[in-house]
Design a protein around this motif. Structure first.
Motif, PDB file in Angstrom:
ATOM      1  N   GLY A 211       0.840  -0.941  -0.057  1.00 41.73           N
ATOM      2  CA  GLY A 211      -0.334   0.073  -0.429  1.00 41.73           C
ATOM      3  C   GLY A 211       1.078   1.152  -0.486  1.00 41.73           C
ATOM      4  O   GLY A 211       1.840   1.792   0.551  1.00 41.73           O
ATOM      5  N   ALA A 212       0.168   1.497  -0.459  1.00 41.73           N
ATOM      6  CA  ALA A 212       1.538   3.426  -1.333  1.00 41.73           C
ATOM      7  C   ALA A 212       0.303   4.515  -0.755  1.00 41.73           C
ATOM      8  O   ALA A 212       0.848   5.270  -1.651  1.00 41.73           O
ATOM      9  CB  ALA A 212       2.012   4.029  -2.652  1.00 41.73           C
ATOM     10  N   GLY A 213      -0.073   4.280   0.261  1.00 41.42           N
ATOM     11  CA  GLY A 213      -1.102   5.596   0.905  1.00 41.42           C
ATOM     12  C   GLY A 213      -0.449   6.113   1.429  1.00 41.42           C
ATOM     13  O   GLY A 213       1.031   5.821   1.705  1.00 41.42           O
ATOM     14  N   ILE A 214      -0.458   7.605   2.399  1.00 52.24           N
ATOM     15  CA  ILE A 214       0.011   8.096   3.253  1.00 52.24           C
ATOM     16  C   ILE A 214       0.722   7.480   4.541  1.00 52.24           C
ATOM     17  O   ILE A 214       1.613   7.793   4.585  1.00 52.24           O
ATOM     18  CB  ILE A 214      -0.923   9.541   3.776  1.00 52.24           C
ATOM     19  CG1 ILE A 214       0.036  10.415   4.197  1.00 52.24           C
ATOM     20  CG2 ILE A 214      -1.676   8.968   4.955  1.00 52.24           C
ATOM     21  CD1 ILE A 214       1.074  11.383   3.743  1.00 52.24           C
ATOM     22  N   ILE A 215       0.137   6.040   4.794  1.00 47.52           N
ATOM     23  CA  ILE A 215       0.686   5.575   5.649  1.00 47.52           C
ATOM     24  C   ILE A 215       1.487   4.582   5.357  1.00 47.52           C
ATOM     25  O   ILE A 215       2.220   4.560   5.683  1.00 47.52           O
ATOM     26  CB  ILE A 215      -0.460   5.058   6.766  1.00 47.52           C
ATOM     27  CG1 ILE A 215      -1.779   5.863   6.972  1.00 47.52           C
ATOM     28  CG2 ILE A 215      -0.215   3.584   7.490  1.00 47.52           C
ATOM     29  CD1 ILE A 215      -1.689   5.893   8.464  1.00 47.52           C
ATOM     30  N   GLY A 216       1.578   3.775   4.006  1.00 43.63           N
ATOM     31  CA  GLY A 216       2.548   2.881   3.463  1.00 43.63           C
ATOM     32  C   GLY A 216       3.766   4.297   3.184  1.00 43.63           C
ATOM     33  O   GLY A 216       4.779   3.960   3.694  1.00 43.63           O
ATOM     34  N   LEU A 217       4.144   5.479   2.955  1.00 43.71           N
ATOM     35  CA  LEU A 217       4.894   6.210   2.639  1.00 43.71           C
ATOM     36  C   LEU A 217       5.441   6.459   4.008  1.00 43.71           C
ATOM     37  O   LEU A 217       6.306   6.589   3.893  1.00 43.71           O
ATOM     38  CB  LEU A 217       4.166   7.050   1.975  1.00 43.71           C
ATOM     39  CG  LEU A 217       4.147   7.033   0.629  1.00 43.71           C
ATOM     40  CD1 LEU A 217       2.927   7.701  -0.227  1.00 43.71           C
ATOM     41  CD2 LEU A 217       4.742   6.584  -0.871  1.00 43.71           C
ATOM     42  N   THR A 218       5.015   6.280   4.499  1.00 43.05           N
ATOM     43  CA  THR A 218       5.180   7.415   6.131  1.00 43.05           C
ATOM     44  C   THR A 218       6.002   6.252   6.724  1.00 43.05           C
ATOM     45  O   THR A 218       6.778   6.122   7.899  1.00 43.05           O
ATOM     46  CB  THR A 218       4.490   8.050   6.976  1.00 43.05           C
ATOM     47  OG1 THR A 218       3.046   7.457   6.941  1.00 43.05           O
ATOM     48  CG2 THR A 218       3.976   9.317   6.469  1.00 43.05           C
TER      49      THR A 218
END
Length: 260
Positions: free
Chosen positions: A10-17
């Motif tokens: 998952g490359a949403g904001i959680i995955g990226l952070t």
């Protein structure tokens, strides 16, 4: 078959952070993110109002309260450092009747317990902040509530992640767990030392594949937005009703958005 130290689904904001934090903690580690869409943040992360809440809705002993409060501060700092859109407009919570005053007091107490500044206002003070706002008796104002542009945050995190050597595999949907920490991502198989599930509304399905949370299923709710006409004067602050604390909804509210 590709290999990596950490694989994030998952490359949403959680995955990226999460990926950025791993890179900070372990600079030499290989970090890979997979996502089904052609670009990151195409779902909830990039389709929200951008409001940075303050943490007054939750009891102070909860992780939600602490993460909301600290996340608010961290994201505002991040936006300042990167010159990203940030509107520190605050939030008014207005009462529709006297029966809601008890819940306003509860929110005020939760804010104090969680270290979040909350101001009690009378009707005149409320209108001084936003002339179109109406409250019965008194209202609360939360100065730390702000607005960001979610897509700007996602783009900045993506740029930092790839600049630090991370691998972002878009158009690689999670297809399943093959055992031995091997994940099917689109047509490819990836073996990881650690797999981290940040799959958003599909996180329950991914967790079930690895034997976690079998008794739980995500039940998503969709929020609808209606944008004001371009020539309408925007509210000076967010305006929210007093929520029913028995339910996880904040009611119909007015928000200020920012545009990159």
């Amino acid at each position: 078959m590709q290999t990596t130290d950490y694989l994030i689904i998952g490359a949403g904001i959680i995955g990226l952070t999460v990926a950025r934090e791993l890179q900070r903690r372990e600079p030499g580690a290989q970090v890979t993110i997979i996502d089904k869409e052609p670009t990151p943040g195409q779902h909830t992360s990039g389709r929200n109002s951008g409001v940075l809440h303050s943490g007054i809705y939750y009891t102070a002993d909860s992780l939600k309260a602490r993460f909301t409060r600290d996340g608010n501060t961290a994201w505002q700092t991040f936006c300042e450092q990167r010159s990203l859109p940030l509107d520190r407009c605050g939030k008014l919570i207005v009462a529709r009747n006297e029966e809601e005053h008890a819940r306003l007091v509860t929110l005020e107490e939760r804010g104090a317990a969680n270290g979040v500044a909350v101001q009690r206002l009378d009707e005149a003070e409320t209108r001084a902040i936003e002339p179109r706002a109406r409250t019965i008796g008194h209202a609360l104002f939360v100065p730390s509530t702000a607005t960001v542009d979610p897509k700007s945050l996602i783009n900045a995190q993506q740029a930092d992640f790839t600049a630090a050597g991370g691998t972002l595999l878009c158009a690689h949907p999670y297809r399943g767990n093959h055992g031995n920490n091997v994940v099917q991502a689109g047509s490819e198989r990836i073996q990881a030392g650690t797999i981290i599930n940040c799959a958003g509304l599909h996180a329950d399905r991914a967790a079930h594949d690895f034997g976690f949370g079998q008794r739980y299923t995500l039940l998503p709710f969709k929020g609808l937005y209606r944008y004001a006409d371009p020539d309408t004067e925007a509210p000076r602050t967010h305006i929210y009703p007093v929520p029913d604390l028995r339910h996880p909804f904040l009611g119909v509210h007015f928000t200020r958005t920012v545009w990159a």
